[in-house]
Design a protein around this motif. Structure first.
Motif, PDB file in Angstrom:
ATOM      1  N   GLY A  77       0.836  -1.233  -0.014  1.00  0.00           N
ATOM      2  CA  GLY A  77      -0.082  -0.057   0.030  1.00  0.00           C
ATOM      3  C   GLY A  77       0.852   1.137   0.012  1.00  0.00           C
ATOM      4  O   GLY A  77       0.582   1.991  -0.539  1.00  0.00           O
ATOM      5  N   ILE A  78       1.942   1.260   0.598  1.00  0.00           N
ATOM      6  CA  ILE A  78       2.709   2.553   0.916  1.00  0.00           C
ATOM      7  C   ILE A  78       3.262   2.624  -0.543  1.00  0.00           C
ATOM      8  O   ILE A  78       3.398   3.671  -1.076  1.00  0.00           O
ATOM      9  N   MET A  79       3.935   1.766  -0.996  1.00  0.00           N
ATOM     10  CA  MET A  79       4.721   1.791  -2.282  1.00  0.00           C
ATOM     11  C   MET A  79       3.700   1.772  -3.797  1.00  0.00           C
ATOM     12  O   MET A  79       4.226   2.056  -4.949  1.00  0.00           O
ATOM     13  N   GLY A  80       2.322   1.489  -3.489  1.00  0.00           N
ATOM     14  CA  GLY A  80       1.606   1.380  -4.608  1.00  0.00           C
ATOM     15  C   GLY A  80       1.874   0.377  -5.504  1.00  0.00           C
ATOM     16  O   GLY A  80       1.664   0.318  -6.845  1.00  0.00           O
ATOM     17  N   ILE A  81       2.364  -0.864  -5.232  1.00  0.00           N
ATOM     18  CA  ILE A  81       2.405  -2.150  -5.883  1.00  0.00           C
ATOM     19  C   ILE A  81       1.815  -3.204  -5.408  1.00  0.00           C
ATOM     20  O   ILE A  81       1.069  -3.216  -4.294  1.00  0.00           O
ATOM     21  N   SER A  82       1.964  -4.557  -5.911  1.00  0.00           N
ATOM     22  CA  SER A  82       1.386  -5.570  -5.432  1.00  0.00           C
ATOM     23  C   SER A  82       2.254  -6.368  -4.311  1.00  0.00           C
ATOM     24  O   SER A  82       3.437  -5.886  -4.313  1.00  0.00           O
ATOM     25  N   VAL A  83       1.491  -7.064  -3.693  1.00  0.00           N
ATOM     26  CA  VAL A  83       2.379  -7.988  -2.702  1.00  0.00           C
ATOM     27  C   VAL A  83       3.448  -8.692  -3.096  1.00  0.00           C
ATOM     28  O   VAL A  83       4.524  -8.802  -2.797  1.00  0.00           O
ATOM     29  N   GLU A  84       2.923  -9.280  -4.556  1.00  0.00           N
ATOM     30  CA  GLU A  84       3.937 -10.035  -5.133  1.00  0.00           C
ATOM     31  C   GLU A  84       5.106  -9.450  -5.433  1.00  0.00           C
ATOM     32  O   GLU A  84       6.570  -9.698  -5.420  1.00  0.00           O
ATOM     33  N   ALA A  85       5.023  -7.919  -5.853  1.00  0.00           N
ATOM     34  CA  ALA A  85       6.196  -7.267  -6.319  1.00  0.00           C
ATOM     35  C   ALA A  85       7.008  -7.002  -5.037  1.00  0.00           C
ATOM     36  O   ALA A  85       8.126  -6.735  -5.268  1.00  0.00           O
ATOM     37  N   VAL A  86       6.357  -6.644  -3.936  1.00  0.00           N
ATOM     38  CA  VAL A  86       7.107  -6.326  -2.900  1.00  0.00           C
ATOM     39  C   VAL A  86       7.940  -7.545  -2.399  1.00  0.00           C
ATOM     40  O   VAL A  86       9.142  -7.222  -2.076  1.00  0.00           O
ATOM     41  N   GLU A  87       7.655  -8.604  -2.350  1.00  0.00           N
ATOM     42  CA  GLU A  87       8.426 -10.033  -2.221  1.00  0.00           C
ATOM     43  C   GLU A  87       9.508 -10.052  -3.139  1.00  0.00           C
ATOM     44  O   GLU A  87      10.457 -10.431  -2.691  1.00  0.00           O
ATOM     45  N   SER A  88       9.174  -9.578  -4.113  1.00  0.00           N
ATOM     46  CA  SER A  88      10.372  -9.910  -5.054  1.00  0.00           C
ATOM     47  C   SER A  88      11.366  -8.715  -4.991  1.00  0.00           C
ATOM     48  O   SER A  88      12.711  -9.215  -5.187  1.00  0.00           O
ATOM     49  N   LEU A  89      10.947  -7.459  -4.749  1.00  0.00           N
ATOM     50  CA  LEU A  89      12.031  -6.278  -4.480  1.00  0.00           C
ATOM     51  C   LEU A  89      12.739  -6.751  -3.334  1.00  0.00           C
ATOM     52  O   LEU A  89      13.902  -6.538  -3.088  1.00  0.00           O
ATOM     53  N   THR A  90      12.216  -7.235  -2.161  1.00  0.00           N
ATOM     54  CA  THR A  90      12.742  -7.278  -0.880  1.00  0.00           C
ATOM     55  C   THR A  90      13.657  -8.557  -0.820  1.00  0.00           C
ATOM     56  O   THR A  90      14.905  -8.471  -0.470  1.00  0.00           O
TER      57      THR A  90
END
Length: 204
Positions: free
Chosen positions: A168-181
């Protein structure tokens, strides 16, 4: 000996311990003119904003300026805040991140600053020196990550936010967060690989 994940958690700037009243209630009280509510909310959320800004920018002075601006924006929007629509902390994280991104895009990419860290009075001199070296190395490594990876790593491994909130903070999907992390953490390991023994990291 530490691994990289525990070290990332160690550099978190501050932890909020107050549980009541809620951020929503405090913001509503401030909007009605309650200065005491503003002080409590500042003590609760200010360190979070500062921690994110410090890890994104690598400079205490600049992080303080960003935090001040983020909190000012919070006070300005307080009368229009709709309780239950979003978390106040999530809103503040997003504003802080956006301010940091705007600042970084105006700076030279090779500009790094030393970040002094508070010392643990219970640790030995050698332990404090290694701890400072580890934190400084992590800060420099963080500064070398691509912007979005750095945001995700800071929010997940330093602020310890759940992936849905980061999304929500970054304006992306949860999957994208997992990938970036995941990519960000792998990059940090690679950047620090030549100094693992010096910094006291366990071999994975």
């Amino acid at each position: 000996m530490q691994d990289l994940t525990s070290s990332l958690k160690d550099v978190r700037g501050a932890t909020c311990t107050a549980n009541t009243p809620s951020d929503d209630v405090l913001l509503a009280q401030f909007a009605r003119g309650d200065a005491a509510a503003a002080r409590v909310l500042t003590d609760r959320l200010g360190p979070r904003s500062f921690s994110v800004a410090l890890r994104m920018l690598g400079s205490r002075a600049e992080a303080e300026d960003i935090t001040q601006e983020a909190m000012m924006r919070l006070w300005k929007m307080a009368p229009d805040w709709v309780s239950g629509q979003a978390k106040v902390s999530t809103w503040l994280y997003r504003v802080t991140m956006n301010l940091c991104v705007d600042y970084l895009r105006k700076q030279k990419p090779d500009r790094l600053a030393d970040v002094p860290e508070p010392e643990d009075g219970q640790a030995s001199v050698a332990e404090r020196m290694q701890d400072k070296a580890r934190k400084d190395a992590l800060q420099v490594a963080l500064s070398q990550l691509p912007e979005r990876q750095r945001q995700a790593v800071v929010l997940r491994h330093i602020e310890e936010l759940p992936n849905p909130e980061i999304a929500g903070i970054m304006g992306i999907s949860v999957e994208a967060v997992e990938s970036l992390t995941a990519r960000g953490k792998r990059s940090l390991v690679a950047i620090l690989s030549d100094r693992r023994g010096e910094l006291g990291y366990d071999d994975d």
